[in-house]
Design a protein around this motif. Structure first.
Motif, PDB file in Angstrom:
ATOM      1  N   ILE A  72     -30.580  -1.479 -67.185  1.00 35.01           N
ATOM      2  CA  ILE A  72     -31.100  -1.138 -65.900  1.00 35.01           C
ATOM      3  C   ILE A  72     -31.058  -2.353 -64.987  1.00 35.01           C
ATOM      4  CG2 ILE A  72     -33.682  -1.277 -66.316  1.00 35.01           C
ATOM      5  CD1 ILE A  72     -31.863   0.909 -63.805  1.00 35.01           C
ATOM      6  N   MET A  73     -31.225  -3.441 -65.598  1.00 35.14           N
ATOM      7  CA  MET A  73     -31.105  -4.575 -64.719  1.00 35.14           C
ATOM      8  C   MET A  73     -29.503  -5.094 -64.232  1.00 35.14           C
ATOM      9  SD  MET A  73     -33.732  -7.415 -66.505  1.00 35.14           S
ATOM     10  CE  MET A  73     -32.844  -8.620 -65.829  1.00 35.14           C
ATOM     11  N   LEU A  74     -28.484  -4.715 -65.340  1.00 39.60           N
ATOM     12  CA  LEU A  74     -27.236  -4.756 -65.037  1.00 39.60           C
ATOM     13  C   LEU A  74     -26.737  -3.756 -64.227  1.00 39.60           C
ATOM     14  CD1 LEU A  74     -25.808  -6.141 -68.613  1.00 39.60           C
ATOM     15  CD2 LEU A  74     -26.369  -7.527 -66.396  1.00 39.60           C
ATOM     16  N   PHE A  75     -27.266  -2.538 -64.516  1.00 36.76           N
ATOM     17  CA  PHE A  75     -26.683  -1.294 -63.656  1.00 36.76           C
ATOM     18  C   PHE A  75     -27.309  -1.284 -62.389  1.00 36.76           C
ATOM     19  CE2 PHE A  75     -26.900   3.049 -62.307  1.00 36.76           C
ATOM     20  CZ  PHE A  75     -25.850   3.542 -62.964  1.00 36.76           C
ATOM     21  N   HIS A  76     -28.263  -2.032 -62.062  1.00 33.16           N
ATOM     22  CA  HIS A  76     -28.674  -2.365 -60.804  1.00 33.16           C
ATOM     23  C   HIS A  76     -27.739  -3.177 -59.756  1.00 33.16           C
ATOM     24  CE1 HIS A  76     -31.597  -3.289 -57.236  1.00 33.16           C
ATOM     25  NE2 HIS A  76     -31.068  -4.277 -57.590  1.00 33.16           N
ATOM     26  N   GLN A  77     -27.418  -4.124 -60.504  1.00 33.91           N
ATOM     27  CA  GLN A  77     -26.452  -4.864 -59.596  1.00 33.91           C
ATOM     28  C   GLN A  77     -25.185  -4.472 -59.672  1.00 33.91           C
ATOM     29  OE1 GLN A  77     -27.121  -7.647 -58.210  1.00 33.91           O
ATOM     30  NE2 GLN A  77     -24.836  -7.847 -57.323  1.00 33.91           N
ATOM     31  N   ILE A  78     -24.567  -3.515 -60.667  1.00 35.91           N
ATOM     32  CA  ILE A  78     -23.305  -2.931 -60.391  1.00 35.91           C
ATOM     33  C   ILE A  78     -23.199  -1.785 -59.356  1.00 35.91           C
ATOM     34  CG2 ILE A  78     -21.488  -1.534 -61.688  1.00 35.91           C
ATOM     35  CD1 ILE A  78     -22.443  -2.923 -64.472  1.00 35.91           C
ATOM     36  N   GLN A  79     -24.424  -1.015 -59.515  1.00 38.56           N
ATOM     37  CA  GLN A  79     -24.501  -0.028 -58.626  1.00 38.56           C
ATOM     38  C   GLN A  79     -24.484  -0.508 -57.068  1.00 38.56           C
ATOM     39  OE1 GLN A  79     -27.737   2.530 -59.224  1.00 38.56           O
ATOM     40  NE2 GLN A  79     -29.328   1.038 -58.448  1.00 38.56           N
ATOM     41  N   LEU A  80     -25.254  -1.399 -56.795  1.00 36.79           N
ATOM     42  CA  LEU A  80     -25.262  -2.108 -55.410  1.00 36.79           C
ATOM     43  C   LEU A  80     -24.006  -2.700 -54.859  1.00 36.79           C
ATOM     44  CD1 LEU A  80     -28.585  -4.220 -55.385  1.00 36.79           C
ATOM     45  CD2 LEU A  80     -28.156  -1.950 -54.450  1.00 36.79           C
ATOM     46  N   MET A  81     -23.051  -3.364 -55.911  1.00 37.45           N
ATOM     47  CA  MET A  81     -21.966  -3.854 -55.519  1.00 37.45           C
ATOM     48  C   MET A  81     -20.988  -2.788 -55.266  1.00 37.45           C
ATOM     49  SD  MET A  81     -21.392  -7.453 -57.500  1.00 37.45           S
ATOM     50  CE  MET A  81     -21.321  -6.670 -59.155  1.00 37.45           C
ATOM     51  N   THR A  82     -20.916  -1.683 -56.056  1.00 40.83           N
ATOM     52  CA  THR A  82     -19.969  -0.822 -55.928  1.00 40.83           C
ATOM     53  C   THR A  82     -20.230   0.371 -54.822  1.00 40.83           C
ATOM     54  OG1 THR A  82     -19.740  -0.742 -58.469  1.00 40.83           O
ATOM     55  CG2 THR A  82     -19.040   1.294 -56.911  1.00 40.83           C
ATOM     56  N   CYS A  83     -21.522   0.420 -54.670  1.00 41.97           N
ATOM     57  CA  CYS A  83     -21.834   1.433 -53.389  1.00 41.97           C
ATOM     58  C   CYS A  83     -21.778   0.808 -52.142  1.00 41.97           C
ATOM     59  CB  CYS A  83     -23.227   2.056 -53.678  1.00 41.97           C
ATOM     60  SG  CYS A  83     -23.452   3.295 -55.183  1.00 41.97           S
ATOM     61  N   ALA A  84     -21.740  -0.447 -52.078  1.00 43.95           N
ATOM     62  CA  ALA A  84     -21.595  -1.138 -50.941  1.00 43.95           C
ATOM     63  C   ALA A  84     -20.361  -1.006 -50.454  1.00 43.95           C
ATOM     64  CB  ALA A  84     -21.904  -2.417 -50.801  1.00 43.95           C
ATOM     65  N   VAL A  85     -19.287  -1.096 -51.114  1.00 47.23           N
ATOM     66  CA  VAL A  85     -17.646  -0.910 -51.178  1.00 47.23           C
ATOM     67  C   VAL A  85     -17.588   0.363 -50.676  1.00 47.23           C
ATOM     68  CG1 VAL A  85     -15.287  -1.007 -51.999  1.00 47.23           C
ATOM     69  CG2 VAL A  85     -16.931  -2.933 -52.562  1.00 47.23           C
ATOM     70  N   LEU A  86     -18.144   1.302 -51.364  1.00 49.06           N
ATOM     71  CA  LEU A  86     -17.836   2.799 -51.121  1.00 49.06           C
ATOM     72  C   LEU A  86     -18.378   3.456 -49.938  1.00 49.06           C
ATOM     73  CD1 LEU A  86     -16.653   5.296 -52.292  1.00 49.06           C
ATOM     74  CD2 LEU A  86     -19.017   5.669 -53.513  1.00 49.06           C
ATOM     75  N   ALA A  87     -19.689   2.591 -49.386  1.00 49.94           N
ATOM     76  CA  ALA A  87     -20.315   3.018 -48.189  1.00 49.94           C
ATOM     77  C   ALA A  87     -19.460   2.593 -46.982  1.00 49.94           C
ATOM     78  CB  ALA A  87     -21.744   2.544 -47.916  1.00 49.94           C
ATOM     79  N   ARG A  88     -18.911   1.387 -47.312  1.00 51.43           N
ATOM     80  CA  ARG A  88     -18.040   1.017 -46.023  1.00 51.43           C
ATOM     81  C   ARG A  88     -16.720   1.626 -45.996  1.00 51.43           C
ATOM     82  NH1 ARG A  88     -19.998  -4.123 -47.796  1.00 51.43           N
ATOM     83  NH2 ARG A  88     -18.426  -4.431 -49.315  1.00 51.43           N
ATOM     84  N   ARG A  89     -16.234   2.457 -47.023  1.00 51.75           N
ATOM     85  CA  ARG A  89     -14.854   2.943 -47.085  1.00 51.75           C
ATOM     86  C   ARG A  89     -15.277   4.361 -46.166  1.00 51.75           C
ATOM     87  NH1 ARG A  89     -11.928   2.156 -52.729  1.00 51.75           N
ATOM     88  NH2 ARG A  89     -11.290  -0.074 -52.380  1.00 51.75           N
ATOM     89  N   TYR A  90     -16.507   5.201 -46.719  1.00 53.68           N
ATOM     90  CA  TYR A  90     -17.001   6.350 -46.027  1.00 53.68           C
ATOM     91  C   TYR A  90     -16.919   6.073 -44.490  1.00 53.68           C
ATOM     92  CZ  TYR A  90     -17.931   9.634 -49.706  1.00 53.68           C
ATOM     93  OH  TYR A  90     -18.057  10.416 -51.132  1.00 53.68           O
ATOM     94  N   ALA A  91     -17.868   4.970 -44.025  1.00 55.45           N
ATOM     95  CA  ALA A  91     -17.712   4.695 -42.638  1.00 55.45           C
ATOM     96  C   ALA A  91     -16.626   4.612 -41.972  1.00 55.45           C
ATOM     97  CB  ALA A  91     -18.773   3.336 -42.601  1.00 55.45           C
ATOM     98  N   GLN A  92     -15.556   3.654 -42.675  1.00 58.41           N
ATOM     99  CA  GLN A  92     -14.354   3.831 -41.867  1.00 58.41           C
ATOM    100  C   GLN A  92     -13.596   4.991 -41.726  1.00 58.41           C
ATOM    101  OE1 GLN A  92     -12.594   0.697 -44.465  1.00 58.41           O
ATOM    102  NE2 GLN A  92     -13.719  -0.911 -43.752  1.00 58.41           N
ATOM    103  N   ARG A  93     -13.574   5.750 -42.854  1.00 59.61           N
ATOM    104  CA  ARG A  93     -12.949   7.083 -42.831  1.00 59.61           C
ATOM    105  C   ARG A  93     -13.748   8.020 -41.543  1.00 59.61           C
ATOM    106  NH1 ARG A  93     -12.450   8.152 -49.239  1.00 59.61           N
ATOM    107  NH2 ARG A  93     -10.890   6.620 -49.795  1.00 59.61           N
ATOM    108  N   GLY A  94     -15.060   7.886 -41.480  1.00 58.64           N
ATOM    109  CA  GLY A  94     -15.642   8.553 -40.341  1.00 58.64           C
ATOM    110  C   GLY A  94     -15.143   8.121 -39.126  1.00 58.64           C
ATOM    111  N   GLU A  95     -15.064   6.966 -38.752  1.00 61.84           N
ATOM    112  CA  GLU A  95     -14.615   6.456 -37.710  1.00 61.84           C
ATOM    113  C   GLU A  95     -13.109   6.953 -37.387  1.00 61.84           C
ATOM    114  OE1 GLU A  95     -14.932   2.101 -38.036  1.00 61.84           O
ATOM    115  OE2 GLU A  95     -17.061   2.129 -37.783  1.00 61.84           O
ATOM    116  N   MET A  96     -12.302   7.054 -38.090  1.00 59.82           N
ATOM    117  CA  MET A  96     -10.988   7.456 -38.061  1.00 59.82           C
ATOM    118  C   MET A  96     -10.823   8.903 -37.667  1.00 59.82           C
ATOM    119  SD  MET A  96      -8.959   5.627 -41.329  1.00 59.82           S
ATOM    120  CE  MET A  96      -7.543   6.632 -41.330  1.00 59.82           C
ATOM    121  N   VAL A  97     -11.659   9.613 -38.404  1.00 63.14           N
ATOM    122  CA  VAL A  97     -11.910  11.253 -37.768  1.00 63.14           C
ATOM    123  C   VAL A  97     -12.270  11.187 -36.593  1.00 63.14           C
ATOM    124  CG1 VAL A  97     -13.300  13.167 -38.432  1.00 63.14           C
ATOM    125  CG2 VAL A  97     -12.334  11.792 -40.337  1.00 63.14           C
ATOM    126  N   VAL A  98     -13.424  10.515 -36.002  1.00 57.45           N
ATOM    127  CA  VAL A  98     -13.932  10.575 -34.885  1.00 57.45           C
ATOM    128  C   VAL A  98     -12.770  10.120 -33.757  1.00 57.45           C
ATOM    129  CG1 VAL A  98     -15.534   9.724 -32.980  1.00 57.45           C
ATOM    130  CG2 VAL A  98     -16.465  10.225 -35.556  1.00 57.45           C
TER     131      VAL A  98
END
Length: 327
Positions: A298-324
């Motif tokens: 769980i210690m390793l999973f914690h760091q992996i999920q934070l790094m991965t989801c940070a990238v994914l969240a930024r991509r979702y936000a960028q795609r939302g800006e393109m739609v708007v």
């Protein structure tokens, strides 16, 4: 994209430092007894403060979106355990028996609260639903996780949950949480205004558990039994679990007809596992087991999920800006 975005945060550095300290100077004898007592108090305080902070009004208000919440709970408490069990023949040879037991425990944990909401906000998803879904997962996890752990232990040839373990869960986790809910009327606003206190209790209790767990594990020869290829295998196991969860929540939410905002909430709430809940619960649930190997996944999973989801969240936000911005 700046390199610093992929670097570990301060708390992850503190976790690594704690593991190093426990490896070099493990606590033993009377010091170990004192640290264990202090850890028990910190865990009880942690769940008391979470009980005082959790807004019953927010949970009740968010329950109207029941399809979303059921989807998140199904991902957290059904999909993950099934992945852990079904993939065991393929993934367990990559790690030790005890480490895969920790992986199965990881699969039973509730979702995070703070980071699930933060990433949903960053990606411009349904924030009120995320608050409700993450809070409900954290609350239900106090009951569901021990039940799932009992089933996992039986499937892993470790025997089921004992009544003694269930009693410890009630006394150390449920009773403080219930007391916090009762006291919420009087101290809930103060806890919310001093949320930094909860963060320090969160992180402090985790560091205490990690130090005592790894101290015991080191004295039992943890690092001698865990070569670098095994650690690499554990990273791969965690990456596979997270990838499958992200793919399942993303395309599953679309297949169920959820809109973009709800999809974001399901992805970020349904793919997370809580380090803050997992490490204290492991101490209660796995007495007599090699706790260092149990909490390492769980210690390793914690760091992996934070790094991965940070990238994914930024991509979702960028795609939302393109739609708007599109005509």
């Amino acid at each position: 994209m700046p390199l610093r975005r992929f670097l570990p945060d301060g708390f992850t550095c503190a976790l690594l430092t704690t593991v190093v300290l426990a490896s070099l100077w493990p606590c033993r004898g009377h010091a170990a007894i004192a640290f264990n007592g202090l850890t028990d108090v910190a865990i009880a305080l942690l769940f008391f403060l979470h009980g005082a902070k959790l807004s019953r009004e927010a949970v009740v208000a968010g329950m109207t979106h029941w399809r979303l919440h059921l989807t998140v709970l199904a991902s957290t408490f059904v999909l993950f355990p099934l992945l852990g069990l079904l993939l065991r023949p393929l993934l367990s040879p990559l790690v030790t028996h005890d480490l895969y037991l920790g992986v199965l425990f990881l699969c039973t944990l509730p979702s995070t609260v703070q980071s699930s909401i933060a990433f949903t906000s960053m990606a411009r998803g349904n924030i009120p639903a995320a608050i409700c879904a993450a809070s409900a997962s954290s609350l239900l996890g106090i009951v569901i996780t021990p039940l799932l752990v009992g089933l996992m232990l039986e499937s892993h040839g470790q025997g089921g949950m004992s009544w003694d373990a269930i009693g410890k869960i009630v006394l150390q986790l449920l009773v403080p949480f219930a007391a916090g809910q009762v006291m919420q009327r009087w101290i809930g606003r103060w806890v919310e205004q001093h949320r930094g206190l909860l963060r320090y209790v969160d992180q402090g209790s985790i560091l205490l558990v990690v130090y005592t767990a790894f101290s015991t594990a080191v004295l039992q020869g943890l690092w001698k039994q865990m070569p670098l290829p095994v650690l690499g295998g554990l990273l791969l196991v965690n990456a596979v679990l997270l990838t499958l969860a992200l793919v399942a929540t993303r395309y599953g939410s679309r297949a169920l007809g959820f809109d973009r905002d709800d999809e974001i909430t399901i992805v970020f709430c349904g793919s997370k596992k809580s380090l803050a809940s997992g490490v204290p619960m492991a101490k209660v649930l796995f007495a007599g087991h090699p706790l260092g190997a149990i909490v390492l996944p769980i210690m390793l999973f914690h760091q992996i999920q934070l790094m991965t989801c940070a990238v994914l969240a930024r991509r979702y936000a960028q795609r939302g800006e393109m739609v708007v911005s599109s005509p």
